[in-house]
Design a protein around this motif. Structure first.
Motif, PDB file in Angstrom:
ATOM      1  N   GLN A  28      27.766  49.460  29.239  1.00  0.00           N
ATOM      2  CA  GLN A  28      28.469  49.723  30.493  1.00  0.00           C
ATOM      3  C   GLN A  28      29.321  48.527  30.909  1.00  0.00           C
ATOM      4  O   GLN A  28      30.444  48.701  31.383  1.00  0.00           O
ATOM      5  CB  GLN A  28      27.473  50.092  31.594  1.00  0.00           C
ATOM      6  CG  GLN A  28      26.852  51.457  31.394  1.00  0.00           C
ATOM      7  CD  GLN A  28      25.750  51.755  32.392  1.00  0.00           C
ATOM      8  OE1 GLN A  28      25.037  50.854  32.835  1.00  0.00           O
ATOM      9  NE2 GLN A  28      25.606  53.016  32.738  1.00  0.00           N
ATOM     10  N   GLU A  29      28.799  47.326  30.713  1.00  0.00           N
ATOM     11  CA  GLU A  29      29.566  46.123  31.041  1.00  0.00           C
ATOM     12  C   GLU A  29      30.782  45.997  30.137  1.00  0.00           C
ATOM     13  O   GLU A  29      31.880  45.657  30.590  1.00  0.00           O
ATOM     14  CB  GLU A  29      28.682  44.885  30.927  1.00  0.00           C
ATOM     15  CG  GLU A  29      27.650  44.790  32.027  1.00  0.00           C
ATOM     16  CD  GLU A  29      26.659  43.654  31.841  1.00  0.00           C
ATOM     17  OE1 GLU A  29      26.795  42.865  30.862  1.00  0.00           O
ATOM     18  OE2 GLU A  29      25.738  43.545  32.666  1.00  0.00           O
ATOM     19  N   GLY A  69      33.250  48.581  31.180  1.00  0.00           N
ATOM     20  CA  GLY A  69      33.818  48.199  32.470  1.00  0.00           C
ATOM     21  C   GLY A  69      34.898  47.148  32.358  1.00  0.00           C
ATOM     22  O   GLY A  69      35.862  47.150  33.130  1.00  0.00           O
ATOM     23  N   ALA A  70      34.763  46.277  31.397  1.00  0.00           N
ATOM     24  CA  ALA A  70      35.772  45.239  31.199  1.00  0.00           C
ATOM     25  C   ALA A  70      37.123  45.838  30.819  1.00  0.00           C
ATOM     26  O   ALA A  70      38.164  45.291  31.168  1.00  0.00           O
ATOM     27  CB  ALA A  70      35.315  44.266  30.108  1.00  0.00           C
ATOM     28  N   TYR A  71      37.093  46.973  30.150  1.00  0.00           N
ATOM     29  CA  TYR A  71      38.341  47.613  29.728  1.00  0.00           C
ATOM     30  C   TYR A  71      38.820  48.647  30.736  1.00  0.00           C
ATOM     31  O   TYR A  71      40.024  48.869  30.871  1.00  0.00           O
ATOM     32  CB  TYR A  71      38.171  48.263  28.352  1.00  0.00           C
ATOM     33  CG  TYR A  71      37.954  47.212  27.291  1.00  0.00           C
ATOM     34  CD1 TYR A  71      39.005  46.502  26.776  1.00  0.00           C
ATOM     35  CD2 TYR A  71      36.667  46.923  26.846  1.00  0.00           C
ATOM     36  CE1 TYR A  71      38.818  45.512  25.828  1.00  0.00           C
ATOM     37  CE2 TYR A  71      36.456  45.939  25.892  1.00  0.00           C
ATOM     38  CZ  TYR A  71      37.525  45.229  25.394  1.00  0.00           C
ATOM     39  OH  TYR A  71      37.326  44.255  24.461  1.00  0.00           O
ATOM     40  N   LEU A  72      37.902  49.253  31.438  1.00  0.00           N
ATOM     41  CA  LEU A  72      38.287  50.293  32.397  1.00  0.00           C
ATOM     42  C   LEU A  72      38.829  49.708  33.692  1.00  0.00           C
ATOM     43  O   LEU A  72      39.570  50.360  34.395  1.00  0.00           O
ATOM     44  CB  LEU A  72      37.087  51.199  32.686  1.00  0.00           C
ATOM     45  CG  LEU A  72      36.591  52.017  31.503  1.00  0.00           C
ATOM     46  CD1 LEU A  72      35.331  52.772  31.875  1.00  0.00           C
ATOM     47  CD2 LEU A  72      37.669  52.992  31.039  1.00  0.00           C
ATOM     48  N   SER A  73      38.473  48.476  33.992  1.00  0.00           N
ATOM     49  CA  SER A  73      38.907  47.874  35.254  1.00  0.00           C
ATOM     50  C   SER A  73      40.253  47.167  35.126  1.00  0.00           C
ATOM     51  O   SER A  73      40.790  46.686  36.103  1.00  0.00           O
ATOM     52  CB  SER A  73      37.864  46.895  35.763  1.00  0.00           C
ATOM     53  OG  SER A  73      37.694  45.824  34.848  1.00  0.00           O
ATOM     54  N   GLU A  74      40.787  47.098  33.913  1.00  0.00           N
ATOM     55  CA  GLU A  74      42.075  46.406  33.725  1.00  0.00           C
ATOM     56  C   GLU A  74      43.229  47.243  34.188  1.00  0.00           C
ATOM     57  O   GLU A  74      43.274  48.393  34.218  1.00  0.00           O
ATOM     58  CB  GLU A  74      42.257  46.051  32.252  1.00  0.00           C
ATOM     59  CG  GLU A  74      41.307  44.978  31.816  1.00  0.00           C
ATOM     60  CD  GLU A  74      41.502  44.575  30.366  1.00  0.00           C
ATOM     61  OE1 GLU A  74      42.294  45.195  29.643  1.00  0.00           O
ATOM     62  OE2 GLU A  74      40.875  43.618  29.955  1.00  0.00           O
TER      63      GLU A  74
END
Length: 91
Positions: free
Chosen positions: A82-83, A86-91
């Motif tokens: 998930q982390e 999340g690093a790619y989805l929040s960009e």
């Protein structure tokens, strides 16, 4: 978790989201998601793979019914994934 198939990752998430689910409960959730039948010949070997990898544990409820639970390692793998996502989805 990088070495799991998408189906195995989905199984892991279903097991994590239910309390000691048995195989048929897992099968129903997977069929709801995939919108098609999930055959026993696909389901149980993949659950066994997750057991072998130490991500879930299999217990016996009675002589005919097994249940599955997430291990601490399985929980860590889900959190790490998930982390990473999340690093790619929040960009």
């Amino acid at each position: 978790m990088y070495d799991l198939t998408g189906f195995q990752r989905d199984l892991l998430l279903v097991v994590a989201g239910l309390e000691e689910p048995h195989g048929l409960a897992i099968k129903e959730k997977m069929e709801d998601y995939y919108e098609k039948e999930v055959h026993h010949g696909r389901l149980y070997p993949n659950l066994d793979t997750l057991v072998e990898k130490g991500l879930i544990e299999k217990g016996e409820r009675d002589k005919r019914t097994n249940y599955y639970t997430l291990t601490a390692r399985g929980d860590r793998e889900i959190t790490d994934r998930q982390e990473w996502e999340g690093a790619y989805l929040s960009e």
